[in-house]
Design an enzyme around this catalytic site. Structure first.
Site, PDB file in Angstrom:
ATOM      1  N   ASP A  37       0.855  -1.186   0.000  1.00 33.25           N
ATOM      2  CA  ASP A  37       0.000   0.000   0.000  1.00 33.25           C
ATOM      3  C   ASP A  37       0.889   1.233   0.000  1.00 33.25           C
ATOM      4  OD1 ASP A  37      -3.272   0.316   0.957  1.00 33.25           O
ATOM      5  OD2 ASP A  37      -2.012   2.113   0.991  1.00 33.25           O
ATOM      6  N   THR A 128     -13.932  -2.574  -7.699  1.00 34.92           N
ATOM      7  CA  THR A 128     -15.175  -2.459  -8.475  1.00 34.92           C
ATOM      8  C   THR A 128     -14.983  -1.361  -9.517  1.00 34.92           C
ATOM      9  OG1 THR A 128     -16.413  -3.104  -6.524  1.00 34.92           O
ATOM     10  CG2 THR A 128     -17.662  -2.050  -8.295  1.00 34.92           C
ATOM     11  N   ARG A 158     -18.866  -8.540   2.513  1.00 31.75           N
ATOM     12  CA  ARG A 158     -19.628  -7.545   3.267  1.00 31.75           C
ATOM     13  C   ARG A 158     -18.807  -7.131   4.471  1.00 31.75           C
ATOM     14  NH1 ARG A 158     -23.999 -11.630   4.914  1.00 31.75           N
ATOM     15  NH2 ARG A 158     -22.059 -12.823   4.952  1.00 31.75           N
ATOM     16  N   LEU A 259     -34.749  -6.291   3.421  1.00 40.57           N
ATOM     17  CA  LEU A 259     -36.045  -5.641   3.298  1.00 40.57           C
ATOM     18  C   LEU A 259     -36.378  -4.893   4.590  1.00 40.57           C
ATOM     19  CD1 LEU A 259     -37.749  -5.769   0.735  1.00 40.57           C
ATOM     20  CD2 LEU A 259     -39.110  -7.573   1.764  1.00 40.57           C
ATOM     21  N   CYS A 269     -19.435   1.493  -0.863  1.00 42.93           N
ATOM     22  CA  CYS A 269     -19.754   0.723  -2.080  1.00 42.93           C
ATOM     23  C   CYS A 269     -21.074   1.116  -2.732  1.00 42.93           C
ATOM     24  CB  CYS A 269     -19.723  -0.767  -1.779  1.00 42.93           C
ATOM     25  SG  CYS A 269     -18.042  -1.358  -1.479  1.00 42.93           S
TER      26      CYS A 269
HETATM   27  P1  NAD Z   1     -10.049   1.533   0.878  1.00 43.09           P
HETATM   28  O1  NAD Z   1     -10.055   2.987   0.572  1.00 43.09           O
HETATM   29  O2  NAD Z   1     -10.307   1.056   2.249  1.00 43.09           O
HETATM   30  O3  NAD Z   1      -8.648   0.915   0.410  1.00 43.09           O
HETATM   31  C1  NAD Z   1      -7.971   1.255  -0.741  1.00 43.09           C
HETATM   32  C2  NAD Z   1      -6.471   1.228  -0.440  1.00 43.09           C
HETATM   33  O4  NAD Z   1      -5.730   1.374  -1.649  1.00 43.09           O
HETATM   34  C3  NAD Z   1      -6.008   2.357   0.480  1.00 43.09           C
HETATM   35  O5  NAD Z   1      -5.377   1.794   1.613  1.00 43.09           O
HETATM   36  C4  NAD Z   1      -5.039   3.164  -0.389  1.00 43.09           C
HETATM   37  O6  NAD Z   1      -3.979   3.733   0.363  1.00 43.09           O
HETATM   38  C5  NAD Z   1      -4.555   2.112  -1.342  1.00 43.09           C
HETATM   39  N1  NAD Z   1      -3.953   2.620  -2.584  1.00 43.09           N
HETATM   40  C6  NAD Z   1      -4.381   3.638  -3.372  1.00 43.09           C
HETATM   41  N2  NAD Z   1      -3.577   3.769  -4.436  1.00 43.09           N
HETATM   42  C7  NAD Z   1      -2.620   2.825  -4.333  1.00 43.09           C
HETATM   43  C8  NAD Z   1      -1.521   2.437  -5.149  1.00 43.09           C
HETATM   44  N3  NAD Z   1      -1.253   3.061  -6.296  1.00 43.09           N
HETATM   45  N4  NAD Z   1      -0.752   1.402  -4.735  1.00 43.09           N
HETATM   46  C9  NAD Z   1      -1.018   0.758  -3.580  1.00 43.09           C
HETATM   47  N5  NAD Z   1      -2.048   1.079  -2.780  1.00 43.09           N
HETATM   48  C10 NAD Z   1      -2.852   2.085  -3.154  1.00 43.09           C
HETATM   49  O7  NAD Z   1     -11.109   0.900  -0.138  1.00 43.09           O
HETATM   50  P2  NAD Z   1     -11.857  -0.521  -0.024  1.00 43.09           P
HETATM   51  O8  NAD Z   1     -13.120  -0.368   0.732  1.00 43.09           O
HETATM   52  O9  NAD Z   1     -10.878  -1.555   0.395  1.00 43.09           O
HETATM   53  O10 NAD Z   1     -12.276  -0.746  -1.548  1.00 43.09           O
HETATM   54  C11 NAD Z   1     -11.322  -1.093  -2.537  1.00 43.09           C
HETATM   55  C12 NAD Z   1     -12.071  -1.514  -3.786  1.00 43.09           C
HETATM   56  O11 NAD Z   1     -12.820  -2.695  -3.502  1.00 43.09           O
HETATM   57  C13 NAD Z   1     -13.099  -0.514  -4.288  1.00 43.09           C
HETATM   58  O12 NAD Z   1     -13.152  -0.572  -5.691  1.00 43.09           O
HETATM   59  C14 NAD Z   1     -14.398  -1.013  -3.694  1.00 43.09           C
HETATM   60  O13 NAD Z   1     -15.513  -0.593  -4.435  1.00 43.09           O
HETATM   61  C15 NAD Z   1     -14.198  -2.501  -3.800  1.00 43.09           C
HETATM   62  N6  NAD Z   1     -14.973  -3.307  -2.840  1.00 43.09           N
HETATM   63  C16 NAD Z   1     -14.992  -2.949  -1.526  1.00 43.09           C
HETATM   64  C17 NAD Z   1     -15.724  -3.697  -0.622  1.00 43.09           C
HETATM   65  C18 NAD Z   1     -15.841  -3.288   0.815  1.00 43.09           C
HETATM   66  O14 NAD Z   1     -16.715  -3.835   1.514  1.00 43.09           O
HETATM   67  N7  NAD Z   1     -15.050  -2.361   1.318  1.00 43.09           N
HETATM   68  C19 NAD Z   1     -16.427  -4.843  -1.067  1.00 43.09           C
HETATM   69  C20 NAD Z   1     -16.343  -5.193  -2.412  1.00 43.09           C
HETATM   70  C21 NAD Z   1     -15.625  -4.414  -3.294  1.00 43.09           C
END
Ligand code: NAD
Length: 442
Positions: A37, A128, A158, A259, A269
């Site tokens: 990260d 996503t 989730r 529901l 999300c």
């Molecule tokens: P988040 O913001 O918690 O995590 C994203 C991470 O990516 C951050 O820690 C950020 O520092 C890091 N990051 C950004 N640019 C980077 C790079 N160039 N190199 C390395 N790290 C980098 O987001 P999240 O909730 O984990 O969601 C991530 C993706 O997963 C999104 O597209 C989201 O829609 C999808 N998603 C999330 C969930 C959920 O429940 N949170 C569920 C399904 C899908």
């Protein structure tokens, strides 16, 4: 060429709510995993075995995976060179001033990975993304000229159940490039344990895999907004939406899950995903097909306004100078995530109207404070309720669902509970001398 003998060496780029759990879970399954990260503070915590956010079961998983030596963390993308499978799990937030998804982080992550790819490596998108992204990125990966390919493997976890959902998903979706049998074999090796346990697998092209994720979220958002639309009608007619939901939910074609009428959906999300989906549909010239999602979004946001109105009503038409206890700030229980949280939004709106808001949440006080330092935060429901003119229950944490009115009766100034989640028994609260009001109920 990637050896398909497990365990594999995997990199996970982006260690947020999705990536950190994915990295730890893959290590738990026996793979060697490097979590990467750009956020050094996050990586330092993870490397010390401490989750940077609240997720049940993650501390234990991290401790065991880091102790096994199979899970390490780095801020240096060069560490990915050791791996043959690279999950991209960075954020895709809503772009400022637009409904569209911001792909800056995904593009940057893939770009930074290119110099570290080797022949046979598989880059696996988990974030996503709008449909069409994987095909574009597949060309970027193959353009690196080393013989690496790309797959899209959307994530359905989730928050609150992320560990279980990652280790035992209810389905696996692989979006692979045409004729890329290698990609399917690699993903089969990654998910060997889940597949052996009978997890269904759907192998598709890129576009279908991307659409599976956003359409699943669109469906769930629609289901919640449907019942919240019924709540609006119930409010105008004296009907009870919770009884209505029970009654229609007995129809197996409808089902009772998802529901529950109340303050609606939020989080990192659903809101941004339905908006990004609409924006992409417009680019594709099929905006009419998704125009209903705009109403789904509006119904959802209207509930927050309705909650503010209800508080105003109970406080005789003016919240200014009144003390309001807010129980719950996270967008859902068992999470500290306050991204687009309906609860936090309502708390902020009431404070903006001049109310003295005292808010609490079992896990989301610090994440809320980081966004809204102007609110007053306390640790417990009893502290929040001290001298309150009204108590708002806005996130259905178990400890709030189980609250005994007697715990608050002696500290509040006015016995009024507004149940934003339809999650406590009105009879119990009314018998204890409280005014009970909720969304969609008489
Ligand atoms: P988040 O913001 O918690 O995590 C994203 C991470 O990516 C951050 O820690 C950020 O520092 C890091 N990051 C950004 N640019 C980077 C790079 N160039 N190199 C390395 N790290 C980098 O987001 P999240 O909730 O984990 O969601 C991530 C993706 O997963 C999104 O597209 C989201 O829609 C999808 N998603 C999330 C969930 C959920 O429940 N949170 C569920 C399904 C899908």
């Amino acid at each position: 060429m990637t050896s398909l003998s497990t365990p594999l060496t995997i990199s996970v780029i982006g260690c947020g709510y999705l990536g950190a759990v994915h990295a730890a879970a893959m290590a738990e399954l026996g793979h060697r995993v490097i979590g990467i990260d750009v956020d050094k503070a996050k990586i330092d915590l993870l490397a010390a075995g401490r989750p940077p956010f609240y997720e049940p079961g993650l501390p234990e998983l991290l401790t065991s995976a880091t102790a096994s030596g199979r899970l390490t963390f780095s801020t240096d993308i060069a560490a990915a060179a050791e791996a043959t499978v690279h999950f991209v799990a960075v954020g895709t937030p809503q772009r400022a001033g637009s409904n569209a998804a911001d792909l800056t982080y995904v593009d940057a992550a893939v770009e930074s990975l290119l110099p570290h790819l080797s022949e046979g490596d598989l880059v696996v998108g988990k974030s996503t993304v709008p449909v069409g992204t994987a095909e574009r990125l597949a060309a970027v990966v193959s353009g690196a000229g080393v013989g690496a390919t790309l797959a899209w493997n959307p994530e359905f976890l989730r928050e609150g159940f992320a560990v279980k959902d990652t280790i035992s998903p209810d389905r696996l979706v692989y979006g692979v490039g045409e004729g890329d049998e290698h990609a399917e074999s690699v993903l089969d090796a990654v998910y060997a344990a889940a597949l052996a346990a009978g997890t269904p697998k759907v192998v598709t092209g890129y576009a279908t895999a991307e659409l599976v994720k956003v359409s699943a979220n669109a469906f769930l958002a629609t289901k919640i907004s449907f019942i919240n639309a019924m709540a609006e009608v119930a409010e105008a007619t004296g009907a009870d939406v919770t009884q209505l939901a029970d009654a229609i939910g007995f129809d197996a074609r409808i089902g009772r899950r998802f529901l529950n009428a109340g303050l609606g959906f939020g989080g990192g999300c659903l809101p941004k995903d339905i908006r990004g989906f609409m924006a992409r549909a417009e680019e594709l010239g099929v905006e009419q097909a998704l125009s209903f999602l705009s109403e789904v979004d509006s119904i959802n946001l209207r509930r927050r306004g309705r909650m503010v109105d209800l508080a105003t009503e109970v406080l005789d038409g003016d919240v200014s100078g009144k003390r309001i206890a807010v129980l719950g700030l996270a967008f859902k229980p068992d999470s500290d995530d306050v991204r687009d949280s309906p609860a936090l939004d309502v708390a902020v709106r009431l404070a903006e109207l001049g109310a003295i808001v005292v808010a609490t949440d079992p896990e989301a006080v610090e994440t809320s404070r980081a966004r809204h330092p102007e609110l007053t935060y306390v640790s417990t429901a009893v502290e929040a309720a001290q001298d309150a003119d009204v108590v708002l229950l806005l996130t259905e944490w178990k400890q709030y669902r189980d609250l005994d009115p007697a715990e608050l009766t002696s500290v509040v100034s006015g016995r009024a509970l507004l149940d934003g989640r339809n999650c406590v028994n009105p009879v119990v609260w009314r018998e204890a001398g409280w005014t009970y009001r909720a969304l969609g109920r008489p």
